[in-house]
Design a protein around this motif. Sequence first.
Motif, PDB file in Angstrom:
ATOM      1  N   PHE A 176       0.863  -1.188   0.000  1.00  0.00           N
ATOM      2  CA  PHE A 176       0.000   0.000   0.000  1.00  0.00           C
ATOM      3  C   PHE A 176       0.895   1.233   0.000  1.00  0.00           C
ATOM      4  CE2 PHE A 176      -3.021   2.831   2.499  1.00  0.00           C
ATOM      5  CZ  PHE A 176      -3.992   2.911   1.499  1.00  0.00           C
ATOM      6  N   ALA A 177       0.618   2.192  -0.900  1.00  0.00           N
ATOM      7  CA  ALA A 177       1.500   3.364  -1.001  1.00  0.00           C
ATOM      8  C   ALA A 177       0.710   4.608  -1.366  1.00  0.00           C
ATOM      9  CB  ALA A 177       2.589   3.135  -2.054  1.00  0.00           C
ATOM     10  N   GLY A 178       1.201   5.734  -0.864  1.00  0.00           N
ATOM     11  CA  GLY A 178       0.696   7.049  -1.239  1.00  0.00           C
ATOM     12  C   GLY A 178       1.797   7.852  -1.889  1.00  0.00           C
ATOM     13  N   GLY A 179       1.548   9.132  -2.074  1.00  0.00           N
ATOM     14  CA  GLY A 179       2.508   9.963  -2.779  1.00  0.00           C
ATOM     15  C   GLY A 179       3.806  10.164  -2.036  1.00  0.00           C
ATOM     16  N   VAL A 212       9.632   9.888  -2.240  1.00  0.00           N
ATOM     17  CA  VAL A 212      10.859   9.937  -1.448  1.00  0.00           C
ATOM     18  C   VAL A 212      11.695   8.671  -1.616  1.00  0.00           C
ATOM     19  CG1 VAL A 212      11.812  10.097   0.882  1.00  0.00           C
ATOM     20  CG2 VAL A 212       9.878  11.533   0.224  1.00  0.00           C
ATOM     21  N   SER A 213      11.093   7.508  -1.374  1.00  0.00           N
ATOM     22  CA  SER A 213      11.860   6.258  -1.440  1.00  0.00           C
ATOM     23  C   SER A 213      11.593   5.450  -2.700  1.00  0.00           C
ATOM     24  CB  SER A 213      11.540   5.385  -0.223  1.00  0.00           C
ATOM     25  OG  SER A 213      10.207   4.877  -0.311  1.00  0.00           O
ATOM     26  N   GLY A 214      10.457   5.703  -3.344  1.00  0.00           N
ATOM     27  CA  GLY A 214      10.097   4.928  -4.521  1.00  0.00           C
ATOM     28  C   GLY A 214       9.515   3.566  -4.207  1.00  0.00           C
ATOM     29  N   LYS A 215       9.291   3.288  -2.916  1.00  0.00           N
ATOM     30  CA  LYS A 215       8.791   1.976  -2.521  1.00  0.00           C
ATOM     31  C   LYS A 215       7.615   2.119  -1.557  1.00  0.00           C
ATOM     32  CE  LYS A 215      13.226  -0.435  -3.000  1.00  0.00           C
ATOM     33  NZ  LYS A 215      14.247  -1.273  -2.316  1.00  0.00           N
ATOM     34  N   ALA A 216       6.718   1.116  -1.605  1.00  0.00           N
ATOM     35  CA  ALA A 216       5.625   1.076  -0.641  1.00  0.00           C
ATOM     36  C   ALA A 216       6.182   0.787   0.744  1.00  0.00           C
ATOM     37  CB  ALA A 216       4.620  -0.003  -1.039  1.00  0.00           C
ATOM     38  N   ALA A 217       5.683   1.476   1.745  1.00  0.00           N
ATOM     39  CA  ALA A 217       6.174   1.324   3.112  1.00  0.00           C
ATOM     40  C   ALA A 217       5.105   0.757   4.034  1.00  0.00           C
ATOM     41  CB  ALA A 217       6.655   2.678   3.647  1.00  0.00           C
ATOM     42  N   ARG A 218       3.988   0.254   3.453  1.00  0.00           N
ATOM     43  CA  ARG A 218       2.891  -0.268   4.257  1.00  0.00           C
ATOM     44  C   ARG A 218       2.215  -1.413   3.507  1.00  0.00           C
ATOM     45  NH1 ARG A 218      -0.577   5.038   4.494  1.00  0.00           N
ATOM     46  NH2 ARG A 218       0.424   5.278   2.454  1.00  0.00           N
ATOM     47  N   TYR A 219       1.438  -2.169   4.235  1.00  0.00           N
ATOM     48  CA  TYR A 219       0.508  -3.125   3.647  1.00  0.00           C
ATOM     49  C   TYR A 219      -0.910  -2.666   3.992  1.00  0.00           C
ATOM     50  CZ  TYR A 219       3.883  -6.760   2.310  1.00  0.00           C
ATOM     51  OH  TYR A 219       4.894  -7.470   1.706  1.00  0.00           O
ATOM     52  N   VAL A 220      -1.887  -3.168   3.226  1.00  0.00           N
ATOM     53  CA  VAL A 220      -3.282  -2.868   3.517  1.00  0.00           C
ATOM     54  C   VAL A 220      -4.112  -4.136   3.372  1.00  0.00           C
ATOM     55  CG1 VAL A 220      -3.917  -2.228   1.140  1.00  0.00           C
ATOM     56  CG2 VAL A 220      -5.174  -1.262   3.076  1.00  0.00           C
ATOM     57  N   PRO A 225      -2.947   1.583  -4.489  1.00  0.00           N
ATOM     58  CA  PRO A 225      -2.731   3.023  -4.331  1.00  0.00           C
ATOM     59  C   PRO A 225      -3.653   3.621  -3.271  1.00  0.00           C
ATOM     60  CG  PRO A 225      -4.110   2.621  -6.236  1.00  0.00           C
ATOM     61  CD  PRO A 225      -3.763   1.268  -5.676  1.00  0.00           C
ATOM     62  N   SER A 226      -3.130   4.481  -2.416  1.00  0.00           N
ATOM     63  CA  SER A 226      -3.971   5.155  -1.421  1.00  0.00           C
ATOM     64  C   SER A 226      -4.681   6.332  -2.067  1.00  0.00           C
ATOM     65  CB  SER A 226      -3.125   5.637  -0.250  1.00  0.00           C
ATOM     66  OG  SER A 226      -2.539   6.895  -0.530  1.00  0.00           O
ATOM     67  N   ASP A 227      -5.613   6.922  -1.324  1.00  0.00           N
ATOM     68  CA  ASP A 227      -6.352   8.060  -1.856  1.00  0.00           C
ATOM     69  C   ASP A 227      -5.472   9.294  -1.990  1.00  0.00           C
ATOM     70  OD1 ASP A 227      -6.344   8.358   1.065  1.00  0.00           O
ATOM     71  OD2 ASP A 227      -7.607  10.086   0.678  1.00  0.00           O
ATOM     72  N   ALA A 228      -4.217   9.236  -1.517  1.00  0.00           N
ATOM     73  CA  ALA A 228      -3.283  10.349  -1.724  1.00  0.00           C
ATOM     74  C   ALA A 228      -2.749  10.359  -3.146  1.00  0.00           C
ATOM     75  CB  ALA A 228      -2.125  10.253  -0.729  1.00  0.00           C
ATOM     76  N   LEU A 229      -3.110   9.354  -3.944  1.00  0.00           N
ATOM     77  CA  LEU A 229      -2.661   9.272  -5.338  1.00  0.00           C
ATOM     78  C   LEU A 229      -3.832   9.452  -6.294  1.00  0.00           C
ATOM     79  CD1 LEU A 229      -0.270   6.164  -5.236  1.00  0.00           C
ATOM     80  CD2 LEU A 229       0.412   8.564  -5.485  1.00  0.00           C
ATOM     81  N   THR A 230      -3.558  10.134  -7.391  1.00  0.00           N
ATOM     82  CA  THR A 230      -4.456  10.109  -8.538  1.00  0.00           C
ATOM     83  C   THR A 230      -3.871   9.085  -9.497  1.00  0.00           C
ATOM     84  OG1 THR A 230      -5.132  12.412  -8.284  1.00  0.00           O
ATOM     85  CG2 THR A 230      -5.425  11.415 -10.448  1.00  0.00           C
ATOM     86  N   CYS A 231      -4.691   8.140  -9.936  1.00  0.00           N
ATOM     87  CA  CYS A 231      -4.221   6.997 -10.714  1.00  0.00           C
ATOM     88  C   CYS A 231      -4.789   7.038 -12.133  1.00  0.00           C
ATOM     89  CB  CYS A 231      -4.632   5.692 -10.035  1.00  0.00           C
ATOM     90  SG  CYS A 231      -4.151   5.600  -8.297  1.00  0.00           S
ATOM     91  N   PHE A 232      -3.968   6.596 -13.087  1.00  0.00           N
ATOM     92  CA  PHE A 232      -4.355   6.616 -14.497  1.00  0.00           C
ATOM     93  C   PHE A 232      -4.157   5.208 -15.049  1.00  0.00           C
ATOM     94  CE2 PHE A 232      -2.637  10.574 -13.044  1.00  0.00           C
ATOM     95  CZ  PHE A 232      -3.512  11.536 -13.516  1.00  0.00           C
TER      96      PHE A 232
END
Length: 967
Positions: A689-692, A697-705, A800-807
């Motif tokens: 799970f990742a947001g912006g 900053v790291s380019g990697k997801a730092a959480r699970y959901v 993707p978290s809601d902090a992202l706009t996804c295409f």
Amino acid sequence: MATTNEKTLRLAEFVTWVDTHITGDEKGEAQIFLDRLFKGFGHAGWKEAGATCEKRIKNDNGGTSFADLVWKPVVVIEMKKRGTDLTKHYSQAFTYWTRLVPNRPRYAVLCNFDEFWVYDFETQLDTPVDKLSLSELPSKYGPLNFLFPGDVAPVFGNHQETVTRQAADKLAECFNLMIKRGVEQPLAQRFILQMLMALFAEDIGLLEKYFVTEVLDECKSKQDTYDLLGGLFEAMNTKGGAKGGRFKGVAYFNGGLFAEPARVELDADQRTLLKEASQFNWSKVRPEIFGTIFEHSLGKEARHATGAHFTSPVDIMKVVGPTIVTPWTELIERADTLGRLNELLARIENFTVLDPACGSGNFLYVAYRELKRLEARIYERMAAEYKSVDPQQRPFGFVSTRNFYGMDINPFAVDIAKVTMMLAHKLSIDELHINENALPLDNLDANFRAGDSLVKEDGTRAPWLKADVIVGNPPFLGAKLLKPEFGADYVNKVRAAYPEVPGMADFCVYWFRRAHDELKPCTAADPVAGRAGLVGTQNVRNNASRVGGLDHIAATGTIVDAVDNQPWSGEANVHVSIANWVKTQDDKLLPKMRRLWFKIPPVAGTRKQRRGVGPASKQYELDMREVGYINSGLSDQTDVTGAVPLSVNSNHCYTGQYPRYNDGFVLNIADGKAMIAADPKNSQVVRLFAGGDELLVSGKAARYVIDFQIRSVVEAQAYKKPFERVRTLVLPYIQELARKEREASGRDVGQDQGWLNTWWQHFRSRAELIAKIEKSERFLACSRVTKRPLFMFVSSKVRPSDALTCFVMDDDYSFGILQSQPHYLWFHAKCSNMKSDPRYTSESVFQTFPWPQTPTKTQIEAVAAAGVALRQLRAQAIKNIDGGLRALYRSIELPGKNPLRDAHEALDAAVLAAYGISARKDILQQLLDLNTAVEADLAAGNAVTGPGVPPSYKTPAMLITKDCSGI
């Protein structure tokens, strides 16, 4: 650093030199006086210190004025000839200070060779924070400490905000104790307001000095306060005054505020608070901020006045200045006959102002003060230029507090506003040395109305008091918060009464629209009427809020002065926009140039920034540019309001998932891995799970959901550990929300209760988005709230978290189009805003954005190649820096050659070629024209090119590389 003795000696030498050599001629001696002043403060001279003399500044009449000395970011000094009354030149100093952006000086000084009047407009608008004479300078240089080299903080003797807060604290605490003891609230309110007026009265000359203090000292018991203070209020309500006894000689104040003299028995602690309050010099208490501070402290024992926010007078002037002061000043200064000045005098003394959400009256107070100054300017011109005019004679009535009207839903705030305006009259008389009677005070009961400004109980529109101009700051509340705050019944009633305002408009929009409709048009016969200035949420310039308010205003009116976005002094963590407009589109009645203000950060390393001037929310400046027009988006750029959503753009752009209950659904990396290790099947519902923030900053997801998607509760139970966590942490939380909603509404249905039906699922699971992105290995995304969208490919293994706009796009051509300058410009023209930051919204940005319609195969491949080259450069560069893409892009604004900037320029050139549009012409206008053309083709049934690789390109797989972030 110089010692105290050295400072005193140098300044004494300066005073002696002035006494010997200066006669006080403004034009001939100002610069030499200022040069010697700087030498007295330890500089080699003003030029050597970095100051500028005769600085050109545009004035409000369209011409150019010259400030005597500007030393950014420290001080602007305006010199006047010896003997000049500096009171009359406050507005000039304020205008200069307003215009000196960016890196505006913190302080302003008026000087007539014998006196220095020091202003700190950021905290105290109309009154100097200190005054000192030339002879006092060697021993009292503290107010001018900022003139010394280095960061020497000034010491002021008349800084009134602190006194105001302390005084408000005493009265608010007394009120709170009265309520706690059981005094009925209407009586307690009436007592406190009458006490407030009495305390002011003894320090501003309406009562004998120390009279109230002595009465309070005589109050030794509850009975004394009932008899003595009640007797004082009775005397203040007696026409002709008391004929004898303790209150003989007390003048009649009025039958409004004192119509019902308040008699209350006060305990010892309440008497002590009033006695402490009487020790303040109430002439130093600022009425325009007192009311708000006091009101916000009532009934809140934990929140003292010292912690309350107030709207700063300098922010209020961003409305009162353009809407009232500027048009009146232009008329007064253009008047060229005595007859014309008499006409203006008759008009100004019948000129009316309304604040339809007046609160404690601070906007009206500032408006009154400025109108009295304008009236005084008319008399000043008449007396100075026409010998037949007696300076003491006033041939017409006066501008009075009865020229001002207020409405508010809070009855006590309305009562405070009345008191504020009553005080304004006396204070203006003193400031301007006007020969007017201060007593009796105006009875303002007919001028102020307590009640809802929008709707009546029966659902019809509430009537507004009529006025020439409208000012104020209506409630800051977003559309989504209306029902939680006011309840569905009230919101539905408002929306039914105003069907022309979109349902998703912010609350303040109703005031914007209503204000415009209430105004009579501005005409050549009455050019100062038909004007309004309102503060709103920064969303008034976007989407539904813009449609409901500023679009309507711009259809028959003209925005002449605006602030696009700034933090607001009156509320914590609130960003606002300000619009001042005229209800006309007649160019003859409008200024040739409009003023557009925009937020800029402080200049790095300046004395102002290092000192940390003001509260954290005020660490910004507004710069201004004069523009030919301001559109309803509060911008001078091409107005893309007319861009319409394109059906071909649907189903490509989505906001990410919104679990809402993060404690239940979201896991750290270790817990997520452990849950998958416990049962490999859990990997179907436990996803990265990742947001912006982490991707930039790291380019990697730092959480699970934990994401059950749309599985039923029975299906979800098959994943034991994930389900148990959600059942334990999420279900009780939603049950408690539902219980509270049921108790509050008295009904068994509602939003929170509805969540119980799907408590194991995300609030927004985005099933459609997830189904689409899982069909490919990657998708495009950018931070939803961002000043500069940085697009990246994200692995489809990541939720993707809601902090992202996804295409839903995986090709390099699409990346190139979205990361290009045309899309960046479109984003800023069409985005909404979250506080000070732009927000990528699918409806307004993506769905209206036209894609290249007929790019060639070569052009498509050039865009894709340029996009790949940009990402490769970014990937290589971030290996050598901390902070990832976010840190990398900070370098793009620095001067000098930059390979990242070069890569973007190459991409922009390729994209412009694919569009067939010119960089030398207005790109936004060309995109708007393309939007119109695509919509016309869609309506005609013609083929158009939508997002993604154009259908004409036969091998789209050739444009898909493998790089992606998130894992």
